[in-house]
Motif scaffolding. Sequence first.
Motif, PDB file in Angstrom:
ATOM      1  N   THR A   3      34.128  28.851  23.295  1.00  0.00           N
ATOM      2  CA  THR A   3      33.529  29.833  22.571  1.00  0.00           C
ATOM      3  C   THR A   3      32.069  29.945  22.991  1.00  0.00           C
ATOM      4  N   SER A   4      31.532  28.973  23.518  1.00  0.00           N
ATOM      5  CA  SER A   4      30.121  29.196  24.127  1.00  0.00           C
ATOM      6  C   SER A   4      30.245  29.711  25.671  1.00  0.00           C
ATOM      7  N   GLU A   5      31.293  30.287  26.218  1.00  0.00           N
ATOM      8  CA  GLU A   5      31.630  30.722  27.511  1.00  0.00           C
ATOM      9  C   GLU A   5      31.528  32.419  27.372  1.00  0.00           C
ATOM     10  N   VAL A   6      31.146  32.859  28.360  1.00  0.00           N
ATOM     11  CA  VAL A   6      31.401  34.408  28.641  1.00  0.00           C
ATOM     12  C   VAL A   6      32.217  34.706  29.982  1.00  0.00           C
ATOM     13  N   GLU A   7      33.076  35.632  29.718  1.00  0.00           N
ATOM     14  CA  GLU A   7      33.842  36.119  30.913  1.00  0.00           C
ATOM     15  C   GLU A   7      33.205  37.308  31.322  1.00  0.00           C
ATOM     16  N   LEU A   8      32.673  37.419  32.420  1.00  0.00           N
ATOM     17  CA  LEU A   8      31.789  38.533  33.082  1.00  0.00           C
ATOM     18  C   LEU A   8      32.759  38.977  34.345  1.00  0.00           C
ATOM     19  N   HIS A   9      33.251  40.334  34.126  1.00  0.00           N
ATOM     20  CA  HIS A   9      33.880  41.062  35.252  1.00  0.00           C
ATOM     21  C   HIS A   9      32.904  42.028  35.822  1.00  0.00           C
ATOM     22  N   SER A  10      33.276  42.027  36.911  1.00  0.00           N
ATOM     23  CA  SER A  10      32.225  42.963  38.068  1.00  0.00           C
ATOM     24  C   SER A  10      32.973  43.618  38.911  1.00  0.00           C
ATOM     25  N   TRP A  11      32.883  44.818  38.881  1.00  0.00           N
ATOM     26  CA  TRP A  11      33.621  45.844  39.507  1.00  0.00           C
ATOM     27  C   TRP A  11      32.587  46.630  40.708  1.00  0.00           C
ATOM     28  N   VAL A  12      33.093  46.946  41.909  1.00  0.00           N
ATOM     29  CA  VAL A  12      32.159  47.844  42.729  1.00  0.00           C
ATOM     30  C   VAL A  12      33.008  48.786  43.100  1.00  0.00           C
ATOM     31  N   MET A  13      32.808  49.947  42.992  1.00  0.00           N
ATOM     32  CA  MET A  13      33.319  51.103  43.395  1.00  0.00           C
ATOM     33  C   MET A  13      33.025  51.959  44.622  1.00  0.00           C
ATOM     34  N   ARG A  14      33.672  52.121  45.723  1.00  0.00           N
ATOM     35  CA  ARG A  14      33.217  52.733  46.882  1.00  0.00           C
ATOM     36  C   ARG A  14      34.251  53.748  47.190  1.00  0.00           C
ATOM     37  N   SER A  15      33.789  55.157  47.245  1.00  0.00           N
ATOM     38  CA  SER A  15      34.792  56.051  47.709  1.00  0.00           C
ATOM     39  C   SER A  15      36.143  56.110  47.034  1.00  0.00           C
ATOM     40  N   GLY A  16      36.267  55.949  45.550  1.00  0.00           N
ATOM     41  CA  GLY A  16      37.130  56.009  44.721  1.00  0.00           C
ATOM     42  C   GLY A  16      38.243  54.476  44.861  1.00  0.00           C
ATOM     43  N   ALA A  17      37.630  53.878  45.684  1.00  0.00           N
ATOM     44  CA  ALA A  17      38.478  52.271  45.778  1.00  0.00           C
ATOM     45  C   ALA A  17      37.501  51.208  45.472  1.00  0.00           C
ATOM     46  N   VAL A  18      38.343  50.067  44.847  1.00  0.00           N
ATOM     47  CA  VAL A  18      37.729  48.927  44.319  1.00  0.00           C
ATOM     48  C   VAL A  18      37.149  48.279  45.827  1.00  0.00           C
ATOM     49  N   HIS A  19      35.870  48.238  46.025  1.00  0.00           N
ATOM     50  CA  HIS A  19      35.297  47.522  47.280  1.00  0.00           C
ATOM     51  C   HIS A  19      35.276  46.066  47.023  1.00  0.00           C
ATOM     52  N   SER A  20      34.854  45.800  45.834  1.00  0.00           N
ATOM     53  CA  SER A  20      34.907  44.224  45.575  1.00  0.00           C
ATOM     54  C   SER A  20      34.965  43.814  43.814  1.00  0.00           C
ATOM     55  N   PHE A  21      35.352  42.772  43.630  1.00  0.00           N
ATOM     56  CA  PHE A  21      35.504  42.467  42.332  1.00  0.00           C
ATOM     57  C   PHE A  21      35.317  41.165  42.228  1.00  0.00           C
ATOM     58  N   GLN A  22      34.660  40.503  40.968  1.00  0.00           N
ATOM     59  CA  GLN A  22      34.457  39.422  40.879  1.00  0.00           C
ATOM     60  C   GLN A  22      34.636  39.093  39.442  1.00  0.00           C
ATOM     61  N   LEU A  23      35.093  37.788  39.220  1.00  0.00           N
ATOM     62  CA  LEU A  23      35.388  37.485  37.600  1.00  0.00           C
ATOM     63  C   LEU A  23      34.814  35.862  37.554  1.00  0.00           C
ATOM     64  N   GLN A  24      33.900  35.676  36.633  1.00  0.00           N
ATOM     65  CA  GLN A  24      33.148  34.664  36.561  1.00  0.00           C
ATOM     66  C   GLN A  24      32.983  34.141  35.148  1.00  0.00           C
ATOM     67  N   THR A  25      33.296  32.845  34.839  1.00  0.00           N
ATOM     68  CA  THR A  25      32.936  32.321  33.567  1.00  0.00           C
ATOM     69  C   THR A  25      31.813  31.475  33.442  1.00  0.00           C
ATOM     70  N   ILE A  26      30.788  32.258  32.802  1.00  0.00           N
ATOM     71  CA  ILE A  26      29.591  31.490  32.557  1.00  0.00           C
ATOM     72  C   ILE A  26      29.195  31.257  30.984  1.00  0.00           C
ATOM     73  N   THR A  27      28.253  30.226  31.005  1.00  0.00           N
ATOM     74  CA  THR A  27      27.667  29.936  29.645  1.00  0.00           C
ATOM     75  C   THR A  27      26.986  30.861  29.031  1.00  0.00           C
ATOM     76  N   ALA A  28      27.099  30.934  27.664  1.00  0.00           N
ATOM     77  CA  ALA A  28      26.335  31.849  26.891  1.00  0.00           C
ATOM     78  C   ALA A  28      24.903  31.833  27.316  1.00  0.00           C
ATOM     79  N   SER A  29      24.519  30.559  27.518  1.00  0.00           N
ATOM     80  CA  SER A  29      22.791  30.571  27.885  1.00  0.00           C
ATOM     81  C   SER A  29      22.771  31.316  29.176  1.00  0.00           C
TER      82      SER A  29
END
Length: 101
Positions: A3-29
């Motif tokens: 419960t003290s962790e956060v799931e962070l989803h990062s999408w980078v779109m270029r020309s209508g396509a997914v260029h990069s995607f990153q999923l991280q689990t980070i602490t709340a702090s």
Amino acid sequence: MKTSEVELHSWVMRSGAVHSFQLQTITASNFEDLRHRFRFVPLGTTSAKHAIKFGRREKKLRQRCKTNCSSKVQRLEEMLSLDKVALRKTCLASEMLLPSL
């Protein structure tokens, strides 16, 4: 995920396509540190059931999406069935507190 962790989803779109995607689990702090350095806008809240379903579909989309990804990502976001964020002094028993929102 704790419960003290956060799931962070990062999408980078270029020309209508997914260029990069990153999923991280980070602490709340660590999330709080990021919130002070970058501007995050809460989109809403959802249930654990919808979040799990989102994760499965997100993984498939990431692997398959080559064109028209922006509309597919938007439909994926709609699938979360987001509820509006409510700022209150105290949380309901069924809610979890995110400090300093």
